[in-house]
Design a protein around this motif. Sequence first.
Motif, short mmCIF file in Angstrom:
data_model
loop_
_atom_site.label_atom_id
_atom_site.label_comp_id
_atom_site.label_asym_id
_atom_site.label_seq_id
_atom_site.Cartn_x
_atom_site.Cartn_y
_atom_site.Cartn_z
N GLN A 107 -23.50 -1.92 2.95
CA GLN A 107 -23.35 -3.26 2.77
C GLN A 107 -22.91 -3.36 1.32
N LYS A 108 -22.20 -2.58 0.62
CA LYS A 108 -21.76 -2.84 -0.75
C LYS A 108 -20.29 -2.87 -0.82
N ARG A 109 -19.59 -3.62 -1.30
CA ARG A 109 -17.99 -3.62 -1.43
C ARG A 109 -17.78 -2.93 -2.65
N LYS A 110 -16.61 -2.03 -2.59
CA LYS A 110 -16.15 -1.32 -3.76
C LYS A 110 -14.62 -1.47 -4.16
N LYS A 111 -14.25 -1.85 -5.05
CA LYS A 111 -12.85 -2.23 -5.40
C LYS A 111 -12.39 -0.96 -6.02
N ILE A 112 -11.39 -0.34 -5.40
CA ILE A 112 -10.73 0.76 -5.75
C ILE A 112 -9.28 0.62 -6.02
N CYS A 113 -9.02 1.24 -7.42
CA CYS A 113 -7.53 0.99 -7.95
C CYS A 113 -6.94 2.33 -7.88
N VAL A 114 -5.62 2.51 -7.14
CA VAL A 114 -5.11 3.88 -7.03
C VAL A 114 -3.85 3.59 -7.71
N ILE A 115 -3.46 4.47 -8.76
CA ILE A 115 -2.05 4.43 -9.58
C ILE A 115 -1.34 5.56 -9.46
N ASN A 116 -0.03 5.42 -9.41
CA ASN A 116 0.80 6.55 -9.07
C ASN A 116 1.49 6.81 -10.29
N LEU A 117 1.84 7.82 -10.68
CA LEU A 117 2.31 8.47 -11.91
C LEU A 117 3.69 9.53 -11.63
N ILE A 118 4.52 9.62 -12.38
CA ILE A 118 5.58 10.94 -12.27
C ILE A 118 5.50 11.60 -13.64
N GLY A 119 5.64 12.71 -13.68
CA GLY A 119 5.76 13.57 -14.80
C GLY A 119 7.17 13.35 -15.45
N THR A 120 7.13 14.01 -16.70
CA THR A 120 8.57 13.90 -17.56
C THR A 120 9.13 15.38 -17.71
N THR A 121 8.24 16.42 -17.22
CA THR A 121 8.49 17.82 -17.84
C THR A 121 9.29 18.42 -16.37
N PHE A 122 10.51 18.99 -16.68
CA PHE A 122 11.08 19.63 -15.48
C PHE A 122 11.45 19.00 -14.16
N MET A 123 11.42 17.33 -14.46
CA MET A 123 11.44 16.67 -13.49
C MET A 123 12.88 16.06 -13.59
N PRO A 124 13.48 15.85 -12.34
CA PRO A 124 15.03 15.43 -12.28
C PRO A 124 15.41 14.05 -12.93
N ALA A 125 14.42 13.04 -12.58
CA ALA A 125 14.89 11.72 -13.22
C ALA A 125 13.96 11.66 -14.38
N ASP B 14 0.70 -1.10 0.11
CA ASP B 14 0.05 0.16 -0.05
C ASP B 14 0.83 1.07 0.06
N LEU B 15 2.18 0.92 -0.02
CA LEU B 15 3.07 2.12 -0.26
C LEU B 15 3.62 2.21 -1.65
N LEU B 16 3.25 3.14 -2.63
CA LEU B 16 3.48 3.03 -3.95
C LEU B 16 4.56 4.03 -4.25
N ARG B 17 5.17 3.33 -5.40
CA ARG B 17 6.22 4.50 -6.09
C ARG B 17 5.64 4.64 -7.54
N PRO B 18 6.08 5.85 -8.25
CA PRO B 18 5.45 6.02 -9.42
C PRO B 18 5.54 4.90 -10.08
#
Length: 272
Positions: free
Chosen positions: A117-135, A89-93
């Motif tokens: 009493q409803k179950r939901k499936k939640i998807c979390v996605i982590n992204l990193i940008g490419t403009t003015f970013m160091p890596a 549950d700890l994401l990197r981009p």
Amino acid sequence: MKILAIGDVFGETGRKVIDKYLPQLKKEHEIDLVIANVENVTHGKGISYTHYQELKFTKEGKVLIDIMTSGNHIFHWEKTREFINQTPDLLRPLNSNPYPNYPGKGFFVKAVDLKIQKRKKICVINLIGTTFMPAAAENPYFALEKKLKELEQQDCDIYLVDFHAEATAEKIALALYFDGKISALWGTHTHVQTADERILSKGTGFITDLGMTGPYSGVIGAKPEVIFQRAKCGLPAKMRPHEDNGQFNGAIFEFDDVNNKLISIKRIRKIF
């Protein structure tokens, strides 16, 4: 369903704000899921396992933050590379490095039981940008398209994206491109909350930047005198986190429990 997204938690001040204010906020707004960007948690860069645990659970052992996202500073501390594979549950981009054995994952799927009493499936996605970013990073468009295709069989109800990027235009463009294909996209990284929250024409929620949960009077978290030395004198100076009573920044995304459509976005900004 109400999902709270919290802007970059910065240093000791940010951790104190989370401890002091988040339980109250969750109760007040009846929050079902909490997501926070934590790449600046430990002394302003990266996150230690101790601080991961501190943000994950209250002193009473209750879950405080459900899913943690990050950005370019996630591996500032070498030990993070060792424990991130044991903390899904700890994401990197997702697109931060194409190397097959790169530590960590860029997405997480969580089942959430609602009061009705409803179950939901939640998807979390982590992204990193490419403009003015160091890596250097993979193209976020292709990375997200590929991951969404792979996730089709998981039949998730809601898809959320934390886009850790510098340029406003890059964040807006990615949100518009994936409008209708994801449930919401928010920006992190600049540490300044924007007042442009909106639901795009095909139903995707968007805000350019959630802002920062951390020091209020510093320069995006740092002691001003350090920045003065760099900006005015052109001399190197080690970044040191500013300390004060802090601020909390984030947004609540509310979804319809029946059709999973986004109903509203409410910015949260509190100065202590």
